[in-house]
Scaffold this active site. Structure first.
Site, PDB file in Angstrom:
ATOM      1  N   ASP A  26       0.857  -1.173   0.000  1.00 49.05           N
ATOM      2  CA  ASP A  26       0.000   0.000   0.000  1.00 49.05           C
ATOM      3  C   ASP A  26       0.902   1.233   0.000  1.00 49.05           C
ATOM      4  OD1 ASP A  26      -2.565   1.329   0.240  1.00 49.05           O
ATOM      5  OD2 ASP A  26      -1.961   1.809   2.286  1.00 49.05           O
ATOM      6  N   ASP A  28      -0.348   5.118   0.742  1.00 47.48           N
ATOM      7  CA  ASP A  28      -0.683   6.081   1.796  1.00 47.48           C
ATOM      8  C   ASP A  28      -0.637   5.400   3.159  1.00 47.48           C
ATOM      9  OD1 ASP A  28      -1.254   8.397   0.187  1.00 47.48           O
ATOM     10  OD2 ASP A  28      -3.110   7.418  -0.439  1.00 47.48           O
TER      11      ASP A  28
END
Length: 342
Positions: A26, A28
């Site tokens: 991922d 953010d």
């Protein structure tokens, strides 16, 4: 299909970057926050990559194109090509393309990431409900997404046009704190129309399928900061996961995680890719890890011992998850977490 309920974090005698061929990262809250690299991320990813691990960046943020994301990561010191970036916009575009005719028009409520992904699938992005769209797709549009765009979606959906959403994350981490995500915008349209979108992004299968198709990973490790997207997505895809505590998840949320939100491994940040993971062992009525022993009392979780805070958290997870079984732990862990500074 029944699955074994995870009752403790796993151990690993190998560095995770050696035990798995691909990290599905991922962005953010894991690699950066508000566009600024998170501490240790650049260095850790560089070491993992030099050791042979393939790095793929899997994001529910549909605003930016893979080219833009790759350029940003490269500027941060993480050399990345566009093919290494998989977005929820791409997963949504594939999902739409399987349900509408080739060349169909799609009303876009979002940014360039959606438009580029739709064109890649041979679909035509349009801006108005009056453009005779065959579908509506909604994704994060940043600060430039105005109220009128939500109205366009509502007009089309009211005419019976099928509605797709890139993802439904209610929040996103930023340099200034937690901000509304695409899920908050989706709720506006849901409330106004009473409709339900088909959702492509994590934690749902379309995103996992897109990721595996594009990476060819055979032994993937999902790495994320969110229990309800990254970790649940790994659970749904039946792959192992590493939760890093650099984003939105805190210790209390981790202890209360239901089975689909329990990560395989827990670590502070991306340095966890470069090390093995300690075993959590049974110790009488409790669980031991790195000098700490955690037990589940009648009303609260108890913690004794000393050592690294993360080892204490791992032991607490084992006590909480075992007590919860296939449910959610209701025991108070506040005092135990306070001992760890978490």
């Amino acid at each position: 299909m029944s699955r074994t309920v995870r009752t403790r974090p796993a151990g690993s005698g190998q560095a995770l970057s050696e035990a798995y061929d691909t990290a599905l990262l991922d962005l953010d809250g894991v690699v950066y926050a508000g566009g600024i690299a998170i501490a240790y991320a650049v260095e850790s990813l560089g070491v993992a990559r030099s050791g042979g691990m393939h790095l793929a960046y899997v994001t529910n943020n549909a605003l930016r194109t893979p080219d833009t994301v790759a350029e940003h990561l490269t500027e941060l010191g993480i050399p990345t090509g566009a093919s290494d970036v998989i977005t929820s916009a791409q997963a949504a575009a594939r999902l739409i393309s399987e349900q509408v005719p080739a060349g169909a028009r799609v009303l876009v409520i979002g940014g360039d990431g959606l438009r580029v992904a739709l064109r890649e699938r041979g679909l035509e992005p349009v801006e108005s409900a009056d453009d005779d769209p065959a579908a509506v797709v909604q994704g994060f549009g940043g600060a430039d997404l105005t109220w009128g765009r939500f109205a366009e979606a509502c007009y089309a959906i009211a005419r019976g046009v099928p509605w797709f959403a890139s993802n439904t994350d209610l929040t996103i981490p930023s340099a200034r704190g937690i901000a509304p995500g695409n899920g908050a915008a989706v709720e506006v349209v849901r409330i106004a129309t009473g409709a339900e979108p088909q959702v492509a992004g994590k934690p749902l299968p379309p995103m996992h399928r897109e990721t595996i198709l594009r990476t060819g990973a055979e032994r993937p490790l999902a790495v994320g900061d969110r229990l309800d997207t990254d970790i649940e997505g790994a659970f749904n895809g039946e792959v192992d996961s590493l939760l890093v505590l650099t984003g939105v998840t805190d210790g209390a949320q981790l202890l209360a995680a239901p089975p689909q939100h329990r990560p395989t491994y827990v670590d502070a940040d991306l340095r966890g890719l470069l090390t093995g993971q300690p075993e959590v062992a049974e110790a009488g009525d409790g669980f031991w890890c790195g000098g700490w022993t955690a037990t589940a009392g009648p009303e609260r979780l108890e913690l004794e011992g000393d050592g690294e805070a993360l080892d204490g958290l791992r032991a607490l997870c084992a006590a909480a998850w075992t007590a919860a079984g296939d449910g959610v732990c209701q025991l108070d862990g506040e005092k135990a977490l306070a001992r760890l500074g978490l």
